[in-house]
Write a protein that holds these residues in place. Structure first.
Motif, PDB file in Angstrom:
ATOM      1  N   LYS B 208       0.840  -1.188   0.000  1.00 43.63           N
ATOM      2  CA  LYS B 208       0.000   0.000   0.000  1.00 43.63           C
ATOM      3  C   LYS B 208       0.881   1.246   0.000  1.00 43.63           C
ATOM      4  O   LYS B 208       0.710   2.149  -0.821  1.00 43.63           O
ATOM      5  N   LEU B 209       1.835   1.214   0.916  1.00 43.29           N
ATOM      6  CA  LEU B 209       2.758   2.334   1.069  1.00 43.29           C
ATOM      7  C   LEU B 209       3.553   2.580  -0.224  1.00 43.29           C
ATOM      8  O   LEU B 209       3.679   3.705  -0.711  1.00 43.29           O
ATOM      9  N   ALA B 210       4.055   1.508  -0.806  1.00 42.08           N
ATOM     10  CA  ALA B 210       4.893   1.634  -1.997  1.00 42.08           C
ATOM     11  C   ALA B 210       4.066   2.078  -3.198  1.00 42.08           C
ATOM     12  O   ALA B 210       4.497   2.920  -3.987  1.00 42.08           O
ATOM     13  N   ASN B 211       2.862   1.517  -3.309  1.00 48.06           N
ATOM     14  CA  ASN B 211       2.022   1.887  -4.445  1.00 48.06           C
ATOM     15  C   ASN B 211       1.617   3.349  -4.361  1.00 48.06           C
ATOM     16  O   ASN B 211       1.634   4.069  -5.363  1.00 48.06           O
ATOM     17  N   GLU B 212       1.276   3.797  -3.138  1.00 47.83           N
ATOM     18  CA  GLU B 212       0.889   5.202  -2.964  1.00 47.83           C
ATOM     19  C   GLU B 212       2.076   6.127  -3.192  1.00 47.83           C
ATOM     20  O   GLU B 212       1.940   7.210  -3.754  1.00 47.83           O
ATOM     21  N   GLY B 213       3.236   5.690  -2.758  1.00 50.80           N
ATOM     22  CA  GLY B 213       4.436   6.517  -2.890  1.00 50.80           C
ATOM     23  C   GLY B 213       5.094   6.399  -4.253  1.00 50.80           C
ATOM     24  O   GLY B 213       6.082   7.086  -4.530  1.00 50.80           O
ATOM     25  N   GLY B 214       4.580   5.511  -5.082  1.00 50.06           N
ATOM     26  CA  GLY B 214       5.142   5.351  -6.424  1.00 50.06           C
ATOM     27  C   GLY B 214       6.536   4.747  -6.453  1.00 50.06           C
ATOM     28  O   GLY B 214       7.316   5.020  -7.363  1.00 50.06           O
ATOM     29  N   ILE B 215       6.855   3.952  -5.435  1.00 50.62           N
ATOM     30  CA  ILE B 215       8.184   3.314  -5.426  1.00 50.62           C
ATOM     31  C   ILE B 215       8.061   1.892  -5.957  1.00 50.62           C
ATOM     32  O   ILE B 215       7.304   1.092  -5.400  1.00 50.62           O
ATOM     33  N   PRO B 216       8.764   1.570  -7.036  1.00 53.35           N
ATOM     34  CA  PRO B 216       8.711   0.197  -7.540  1.00 53.35           C
ATOM     35  C   PRO B 216       9.135  -0.776  -6.444  1.00 53.35           C
ATOM     36  O   PRO B 216      10.168  -0.584  -5.802  1.00 53.35           O
ATOM     37  N   THR B 217       8.302  -1.783  -6.212  1.00 50.85           N
ATOM     38  CA  THR B 217       8.559  -2.698  -5.098  1.00 50.85           C
ATOM     39  C   THR B 217       8.353  -4.139  -5.538  1.00 50.85           C
ATOM     40  O   THR B 217       7.348  -4.456  -6.180  1.00 50.85           O
ATOM     41  N   GLN B 218       9.321  -4.964  -5.200  1.00 55.11           N
ATOM     42  CA  GLN B 218       9.222  -6.391  -5.514  1.00 55.11           C
ATOM     43  C   GLN B 218       9.034  -7.177  -4.221  1.00 55.11           C
ATOM     44  O   GLN B 218       9.747  -6.950  -3.241  1.00 55.11           O
ATOM     45  N   LEU B 219       8.072  -8.100  -4.247  1.00 57.26           N
ATOM     46  CA  LEU B 219       7.789  -8.922  -3.070  1.00 57.26           C
ATOM     47  C   LEU B 219       8.167 -10.364  -3.359  1.00 57.26           C
ATOM     48  O   LEU B 219       7.822 -10.914  -4.406  1.00 57.26           O
ATOM     49  N   SER B 220       8.861 -10.978  -2.425  1.00 60.53           N
ATOM     50  CA  SER B 220       9.132 -12.407  -2.528  1.00 60.53           C
ATOM     51  C   SER B 220       8.054 -13.133  -1.723  1.00 60.53           C
ATOM     52  O   SER B 220       7.927 -12.937  -0.523  1.00 60.53           O
ATOM     53  N   LEU B 221       7.253 -13.944  -2.414  1.00 60.56           N
ATOM     54  CA  LEU B 221       6.086 -14.568  -1.781  1.00 60.56           C
ATOM     55  C   LEU B 221       6.357 -16.024  -1.401  1.00 60.56           C
ATOM     56  O   LEU B 221       7.232 -16.687  -1.949  1.00 60.56           O
ATOM     57  N   GLU B 222       5.523 -16.488  -0.465  1.00 60.01           N
ATOM     58  CA  GLU B 222       5.641 -17.852   0.020  1.00 60.01           C
ATOM     59  C   GLU B 222       4.270 -18.517  -0.127  1.00 60.01           C
ATOM     60  O   GLU B 222       3.251 -17.871   0.082  1.00 60.01           O
ATOM     61  N   GLU B 223       4.253 -19.784  -0.480  1.00 63.85           N
ATOM     62  CA  GLU B 223       2.986 -20.514  -0.533  1.00 63.85           C
ATOM     63  C   GLU B 223       3.327 -22.000  -0.417  1.00 63.85           C
ATOM     64  O   GLU B 223       4.442 -22.412  -0.742  1.00 63.85           O
ATOM     65  N   ARG B 224       2.390 -22.805   0.094  1.00 64.79           N
ATOM     66  CA  ARG B 224       2.597 -24.247   0.147  1.00 64.79           C
ATOM     67  C   ARG B 224       2.878 -24.748  -1.260  1.00 64.79           C
ATOM     68  O   ARG B 224       2.120 -24.481  -2.183  1.00 64.79           O
ATOM     69  N   MET B 225       3.958 -25.486  -1.404  1.00 63.72           N
ATOM     70  CA  MET B 225       4.466 -25.809  -2.722  1.00 63.72           C
ATOM     71  C   MET B 225       4.505 -27.316  -2.943  1.00 63.72           C
ATOM     72  O   MET B 225       4.736 -28.081  -2.014  1.00 63.72           O
ATOM     73  N   GLY B 226       4.259 -27.735  -4.175  1.00 60.30           N
ATOM     74  CA  GLY B 226       4.353 -29.148  -4.502  1.00 60.30           C
ATOM     75  C   GLY B 226       5.608 -29.449  -5.287  1.00 60.30           C
ATOM     76  O   GLY B 226       6.636 -29.834  -4.747  1.00 60.30           O
ATOM     77  N   CYS B 227       5.528 -29.211  -6.608  1.00 60.78           N
ATOM     78  CA  CYS B 227       6.556 -29.729  -7.515  1.00 60.78           C
ATOM     79  C   CYS B 227       7.801 -28.868  -7.633  1.00 60.78           C
ATOM     80  O   CYS B 227       8.894 -29.383  -7.821  1.00 60.78           O
ATOM     81  N   GLY B 228       7.655 -27.549  -7.610  1.00 57.31           N
ATOM     82  CA  GLY B 228       8.797 -26.664  -7.858  1.00 57.31           C
ATOM     83  C   GLY B 228       9.085 -26.429  -9.333  1.00 57.31           C
ATOM     84  O   GLY B 228       9.891 -25.574  -9.683  1.00 57.31           O
ATOM     85  N   THR B 229       8.440 -27.199 -10.207  1.00 51.23           N
ATOM     86  CA  THR B 229       8.691 -27.051 -11.644  1.00 51.23           C
ATOM     87  C   THR B 229       7.560 -26.332 -12.364  1.00 51.23           C
ATOM     88  O   THR B 229       7.693 -25.984 -13.529  1.00 51.23           O
ATOM     89  N   GLY B 230       6.421 -26.171 -11.692  1.00 51.45           N
ATOM     90  CA  GLY B 230       5.306 -25.463 -12.315  1.00 51.45           C
ATOM     91  C   GLY B 230       4.214 -26.373 -12.850  1.00 51.45           C
ATOM     92  O   GLY B 230       3.226 -25.896 -13.389  1.00 51.45           O
ATOM     93  N   VAL B 231       4.361 -27.686 -12.699  1.00 53.94           N
ATOM     94  CA  VAL B 231       3.364 -28.578 -13.298  1.00 53.94           C
ATOM     95  C   VAL B 231       2.120 -28.787 -12.443  1.00 53.94           C
ATOM     96  O   VAL B 231       1.046 -29.091 -12.961  1.00 53.94           O
ATOM     97  N   CYS B 232       2.222 -28.637 -11.130  1.00 54.32           N
ATOM     98  CA  CYS B 232       1.087 -29.053 -10.293  1.00 54.32           C
ATOM     99  C   CYS B 232       0.118 -27.915  -9.982  1.00 54.32           C
ATOM    100  O   CYS B 232      -1.004 -28.169  -9.551  1.00 54.32           O
ATOM    101  N   LEU B 233       0.526 -26.676 -10.219  1.00 53.50           N
ATOM    102  CA  LEU B 233      -0.327 -25.502  -9.947  1.00 53.50           C
ATOM    103  C   LEU B 233      -0.727 -25.413  -8.479  1.00 53.50           C
ATOM    104  O   LEU B 233      -1.760 -24.825  -8.139  1.00 53.50           O
ATOM    105  N   GLY B 234       0.082 -25.996  -7.601  1.00 52.15           N
ATOM    106  CA  GLY B 234      -0.244 -26.013  -6.180  1.00 52.15           C
ATOM    107  C   GLY B 234      -0.005 -24.679  -5.496  1.00 52.15           C
ATOM    108  O   GLY B 234      -0.819 -24.222  -4.699  1.00 52.15           O
ATOM    109  N   CYS B 235       1.101 -24.027  -5.821  1.00 49.10           N
ATOM    110  CA  CYS B 235       1.514 -22.817  -5.079  1.00 49.10           C
ATOM    111  C   CYS B 235       0.957 -21.566  -5.730  1.00 49.10           C
ATOM    112  O   CYS B 235       1.693 -20.693  -6.164  1.00 49.10           O
TER     113      CYS B 235
END
Lengths: 309, 283
Positions: B208-235
Motif C-alpha cells: 500500500k505504502l509503496a504503491n501510494e508513494g510510487g516506489i517500484p517494489t518487488q515482493l518475494s512470496l511464500e505458498e505451500r508448494m508441490g513440484c517446484g517445476t510449475g506442473v502441479c499448480l499447487g503454489c
C-alpha cells in the motif's frame, strides 16, 4: 544383454511403452520438457481443460500427508480454445516420434463435456481423449458425474458420437462399487478406462483448528493410495472387457509391473512427477531393467498375469 | 535424453547445520554448481531425507551463495516434520538439492535500493544486499521481528549499509512495525526500488505504502508448494490480470517467487473465491 520389448497395444492405440504421465501432474508438457526428452514416454495426458477458462481454487491448494499429497487445484486451465491455439501445437512433434498426446476433458454440465470433447477431437491435435468425470457438481443439481452409474453412462454416451479419437473414461474411486461405474462407462461407449482418480480427503491444522486446504477437502494421491488402486484395477479388469490405464502411487518400475499384473495395459505416473521431475523416464528405465532381470521378453506377457490363490 | 534443467537436481554435502536462535537454524552446504548458477531471490527445494517420509521437497530461499567457495546457505525455521528432520542432519552428510528455481529479484535498476524484511523473510534479503553492494549501489535495510532473537544476521547487513531494526516487544531496535522506520526514512530520502520478504500483513502494508508513494517494489512470496517445476499448480497466488475476474492464479515456484507489489492481490472478492464446480480430483 538382450533388449526387452516395452510396446503395448492399449485398445486401438499403440504405445512404445506402457508409461503415460497423468493429467494435472504434467502441465502441457512444456515445463518437464526442459528436464528430459519427452519422447522417452509412451504418452502424456495433458492438463484437463474445460469449455471456458477456469481460474481454480484459492490457496492453499496442496497439503502433504503420510505417503501422499492432497490437492485441490480446481482444474485451473486456460479453456479448450486456448489449449488448442497455444498449448497443444508445440506437442505435435512428439506424436511424430510415437509418443501419444492425450487430451483431458472436465466439465460442469453435459453440454460442457460435449463442447469441449468435440473441439478437442476436431482439432486433430490429440491421439485420444480422457474424460475426467470425477467432478462433484452437476449444474443445477446435487448429482455427481462420476459416482452415479446412470449419469456416467449418460455423459459418456453424450460425448461418444462427438469424439473421433479413442475415448478413455477416468473413474472416481469415491464410490461403493467401481465395477458398476466401469460397466456404465462401457455401456456409454468408452473405449478404455483409466483408474483411479484421487480419493477425497482432508487435512487439518491442529493448532489453528482450520482445514489446511483453501477448499477444505481435496484429492489424495501418491503411494498411500496404491493398494486401493491396485484392488480396483484388479476388480474392474476381472469384470469388464475394456483396456485399463492403471493409476495410483506409481513411483517405480516395479509399481508398473504390479499394475500390469493386476490387469492394466498402460500405467500412469502422476504424483511421482511432482515429487521428482525425472521420475517418469526413471520409471521407464526401471521397467526395462525389471524385464531383463526377470528374463521377460515382452511387457505384454505381464498384463493380467496375476496368479490368484 | 536428459536436458539442461536436469542438472538442477544435485547432491550437496552439509558443511554445517547449527541453531541460530530458538527454532531457527542456519545450514551451509557445499554445492558448487548451485552456488555458481544462483541469483538473489531464487529458492531451492531440499529433500530433507531420502525416501518418502516426507515425500515432498521443502522450498528454502537462498540466504547467501558464494560461487568461488562453491557454497550456499539457508536459514530455516522448524515448522513441521520436514524441517524437524533437517535439524538432525549433520556435517559431512549428503543431501539432495533441486535448484536454483524461480525468477529472483530484478536488480536492473535503482542506485539506492531498500530492503524490507520481517521474521524469516529476512533470510533471502542478505543475498540481495550482497549483490547490490557488489554492483556498487547503495543498500538500506529495514528489518523487523517478534523479538530481538529473531532479528537474524543483522551484523552481515550492517556491514553493507545503513540498518534500521524494529521488534514487536522492543527487545531490540524500535518497538514498532518495520514500516515505521521506512516511512521515517522516506520523509527525507529517496529509494529507487524496494525488495521485500516477510509475513503477509507486512507485505500488504508495504504494498500500500509503496504503491501510494510510487516506489517500484518487488515482493518475494511464500505458498505451500508441490513440484517446484510449475506442473502441479499447487503454489497459486492471485495476481492482477486482464481476465473476467480481474486476476489470475500464478505459480509462486515458476512465475515467482518474486512479483511486483502493484500486481499482487492479497485478497480476492468472496464471490470469486466461493466454492463451486470441480473442487477436487485430478486438478
Amino acid at each position: 544383454m538382450g533388449k526387452a520389448r516395452l510396446g503395448v497395444q492399449f485398445g486401438p492405440l499403440k504405445l512404445k511403452n506402457p508409461i503415460l504421465t497423468m493429467s494435472g501432474t504434467f502441465g502441457f508438457g512444456q515445463e518437464l520438457g526442459e528436464y528430459y526428452d519427452l519422447s522417452v514416454l509412451g504418452g502424456i495426458i495433458v492438463k484437463a481443460v474445460t469449455a471456458k477458462p477456469r481460474i481454480g481454487n484459492p490457496p492453499p491448494r496442496i497439503a502433504e500427508t503420510a505417503g501422499g499429497i492432497l490437492n485441490a487445484i480446481g482444474i485451473q486451465n486456460p479453456g479448450v480454445d486456448a489449449a488448442i491455439a497455444e498449448e497443444l501445437p508445440p506437442l505435435q512433434g512428439l506424436r511424430k516420434e510415437g509418443t501419444l498426446v492425450i487430451g483431458s476433458v472436465s466439465g460442469h454440465s453435459f453440454e460442457d463435456y460435449n463442447i469441449t470433447t468435440k473441439k478437442l477431437s476436431d482439432s486433430g491435435l490429440v491421439d485420444a481423449i480422457e474424460l475426467n468425470i470425477s467432478c462433484p457438481n452437476l449444474k443445477g443439481g446435487g448429482l455427481t458425474f462420476g459416482t452415479d452409474p446412470a449419469t456416467v453412462k449418460k455423459v459418456v454416451a453424450g460425448v461418444r458420437p462427438l469424439c473421433d479419437v479413442p475415448l478413455i473414461v477416468k473413474l472416481s474411486p469415491n464410490v461403493t462399487d467401481i465395477v458398476e461405474i466401469a460397466r456404465s462407462a462401457g455401456a456409454g461407449g468408452a473405449d478404455m478406462l483409466s483408474l483411479i482418480n484421487t480419493l477425497t480427503g482432508m487435512a487439518i491444522d491442529a493448532v489453528t483448528r482450520r482445514p489446511i486446504l483453501g477448499n477444505v477437502t481435496g484429492g489424495l494421491s501418491g503411494p498411500a493410495v496404491k493398494p486401493v488402486a491396485l484392488r480396483m484395477v484388479h476388480e474392474v479388469s476381472q469384470a469388464v472387457d475394456l483396456p485399463i490405464l492403471g493409476i495410483g502411487g506409481v513411483i517405480s518400475g516395479v509399481d508398473v509391473v504390479e499394475y500390469l499384473l493386476a490387469g492394466a495395459t498402460a500405467v500412469g505416473v502422476g504424483t511421482a512427477n511432482i515429487l521428482d521431475p525425472l521420475a517418469a523416464p526413471r520409471i521407464v528405465g526401471e521397467l526395462e531393467e525389471f524385464l531383463l532381470r526377470e528374463k521377460i521378453e515382452s511387457v505384454e506377457e505381464l498384463i493380467g498375469g496375476l496368479l490368484l490363490p | 535424453m536428459l536436458r539442461e534443467n536436469a542438472g538442477k537436481l544435485q547432491v550437496a554435502s552439509i558443511v554445517k547445520n547449527e541453531p541460530l536462535a530458538h527454532d531457527v537454524y542456519h545450514i551451509t552446504l557445499s554445492a558448487p554448481k548451485l552456488a555458481a548458477d544462483a541469483r538473489p531471490g531464487q529458492f531451492v527445494m531440499v529433500k530433507v531425507a531420502p525416501g518418502l517420509e516426507p515425500a515432498l521437497r521443502r522450498p528454502f530461499s537462498l540466504h547467501r551463495f558464494d560461487g568461488e567457495a562453491g557454497q550456499v546457505e539457508f536459514i530455516y525455521q522448524v515448522v513441521g516434520r520436514g524441517t524437524d528432520i533437517l535439524t538432525n542432519r549433520v556435517a559431512g552428510e549428503e543431501i539432495e538439492l533441486f535448484g536454483p528455481l524461480g525468477n529472483g529479484f530484478c536488480l536492473e535498476k535503482g542506485s539506492r535500493i531498500g530492503l524490507v524484511g520481517g521474521g524469516m523473510g529476512i533470510a533471502p534479503l542478505l543475498a540481495a544486499a550482497e549483490e547490490i553492494s557488489r554492483l556498487g549501489r547503495e543498500v538500506v535495510t529495514f528489518l523487523g521481528a517478534k523479538t530481538g532473537d529473531y532479528l537474524l544476521t543483522t551484523k552481515d547487513f550492517a556491514a553493507l549499509g545503513p540498518l534500521y531494526l524494529t521488534t514487536d516487544d522492543g527487545s531490540a531496535g524500535d518497538k514498532a512495525l518495520v514500516t515505521k522506520p521506512l516511512l521515517d526514512y522516506l520523509e527525507n530520502k529517496k529509494l529507487d526500488l524496494i525488495l521485500a520478504c516477510g509475513p503477509t500483513p507486512m507485505l500488504r502494508a508495504l504494498s500500500k505504502l509503496a504503491n501510494e508513494g510510487g516506489i517500484p517494489t518487488q515482493l518475494s512470496l511464500e505458498e505451500r508448494m508441490g513440484c517446484g517445476t510449475g506442473v502441479c499448480l499447487g503454489c497459486a497466488t492471485a495476481i492482477r490480470a486482464d481476465t473476467p475476474e480481474g486476476y489470475t492464479y500464478k505459480r509462486v515456484c515458476h512465475d515467482g517467487p518474486v512479483f511486483w507489489a502493484r500486481d499482487v492481490l492479497f485478497s480476492v472478492p468472496d464471490k470469486i473465491t466461493a466454492k463451486g464446480g470441480c473442487d477436487h480430483g485430478q486438478g
